[in-house]
Design a protein around this motif. Structure first.
Motif, PDB file in Angstrom:
ATOM      1  N   ARG A  22      12.056  42.234 -32.651  1.00 60.26           N
ATOM      2  CA  ARG A  22      13.105  42.062 -33.664  1.00 60.26           C
ATOM      3  C   ARG A  22      13.185  40.617 -34.136  1.00 60.26           C
ATOM      4  O   ARG A  22      13.361  40.343 -35.315  1.00 60.26           O
ATOM      5  N   ASP A  25      10.320  39.982 -36.471  1.00 60.28           N
ATOM      6  CA  ASP A  25      10.548  40.604 -37.774  1.00 60.28           C
ATOM      7  C   ASP A  25      11.523  39.775 -38.610  1.00 60.28           C
ATOM      8  O   ASP A  25      11.310  39.543 -39.807  1.00 60.28           O
ATOM      9  N   LEU A  26      12.598  39.308 -37.981  1.00 62.72           N
ATOM     10  CA  LEU A  26      13.567  38.470 -38.678  1.00 62.72           C
ATOM     11  C   LEU A  26      12.944  37.152 -39.124  1.00 62.72           C
ATOM     12  O   LEU A  26      13.198  36.659 -40.218  1.00 62.72           O
ATOM     13  N   THR A  27      12.106  36.578 -38.263  1.00 58.95           N
ATOM     14  CA  THR A  27      11.435  35.318 -38.601  1.00 58.95           C
ATOM     15  C   THR A  27      10.538  35.505 -39.816  1.00 58.95           C
ATOM     16  O   THR A  27      10.488  34.657 -40.716  1.00 58.95           O
ATOM     17  N   LYS A  29      10.922  37.738 -42.210  1.00 56.74           N
ATOM     18  CA  LYS A  29      11.769  37.890 -43.394  1.00 56.74           C
ATOM     19  C   LYS A  29      12.307  36.537 -43.870  1.00 56.74           C
ATOM     20  O   LYS A  29      12.362  36.256 -45.068  1.00 56.74           O
TER      21      LYS A  29
END
Length: 204
Positions: A22, A25-27, A29
């Protein structure tokens, strides 16, 4: 030995992403958003630079035009353009004066009787010279009738009629003519009332 579960089986539970996945994935984005922001900032900087260059070119063009005009004035005399620039400047000044007078006409309650008379007469002359009689018909006629000069109001409307009234202001012209007829009748001036009536559109 445990039995393998078919991944296509709807009863098979989806594997939940781990905390690290997670975060990754955030990084990703955030990186994409940062790249988009960087591209937008670059575009803004390029547009700003282009605008600055354009403004510089316009200033340079204006300066060059001024130099050329000064040279032509020196070489051929100030009348080489047959007074076109001078006439343009004069009409701009008259146009500004007209706007000032229109504003005063719309605030006639702030003027005394002599000021009203001076304003409407000057506005009438300017409207005639600038070709704005139809545009200024409401202010001029109402101010003439406000000062009691109904004959001058009818004269103005007669000039307007002779120029041809656009359909969009026909109703306004007729209302002003009705006003003039009413005031002429109250003053007992039958000939002036008949003049105003004759300027009405046929059938009205």
């Amino acid at each position: 030995m445990s039995e393998e579960r078919d991944p296509m089986d709807p009863t098979t539970e989806k594997k939940q992403p781990t905390f690290e996945e997670r975060i990754d994935d955030l990084t990703l984005k955030v990186d994409r958003q940062r790249q988009l922001l960087d591209r937008t900032e670059n575009q803004i900087r390029m547009l700003d630079a282009a605008l600055g260059k354009t403004m510089g070119m316009l200033q340079g063009t204006a300066k060059m035009a001024s130099i050329v005009l000064d040279f032509l004035d020196w070489k051929f005399g100030e009348r080489w353009d047959r007074g076109a620039r001078k006439e343009y400047t004069r009409r701009v000044e008259l146009g500004n004066k007209r706007l000032e007078l229109l504003d005063k006409a719309r605030k006639a309650y702030d003027l005394d009787e002599q000021e009203k008379t001076d304003v409407v007469r000057e506005l009438h002359e300017l409207a005639r010279e600038l070709g704005t009689m139809i545009m200024d018909v409401r202010e001029v006629v109402l101010l003439y009738t406000n000062t009691g000069d109904v004959m001058a109001a009818v004269d103005y409307l007669e000039e307007v009629r002779s120029q041809g009234v656009p359909p969009e202001i026909e109703s306004l012209v007729e209302q002003l003519l009705y006003r003039c007829q009413d005031l002429a009748e109250k003053a007992g001036d039958e000939s002036l009332k008949a003049r105003a009536a004759a300027l009405m559109k046929p059938g009205n």
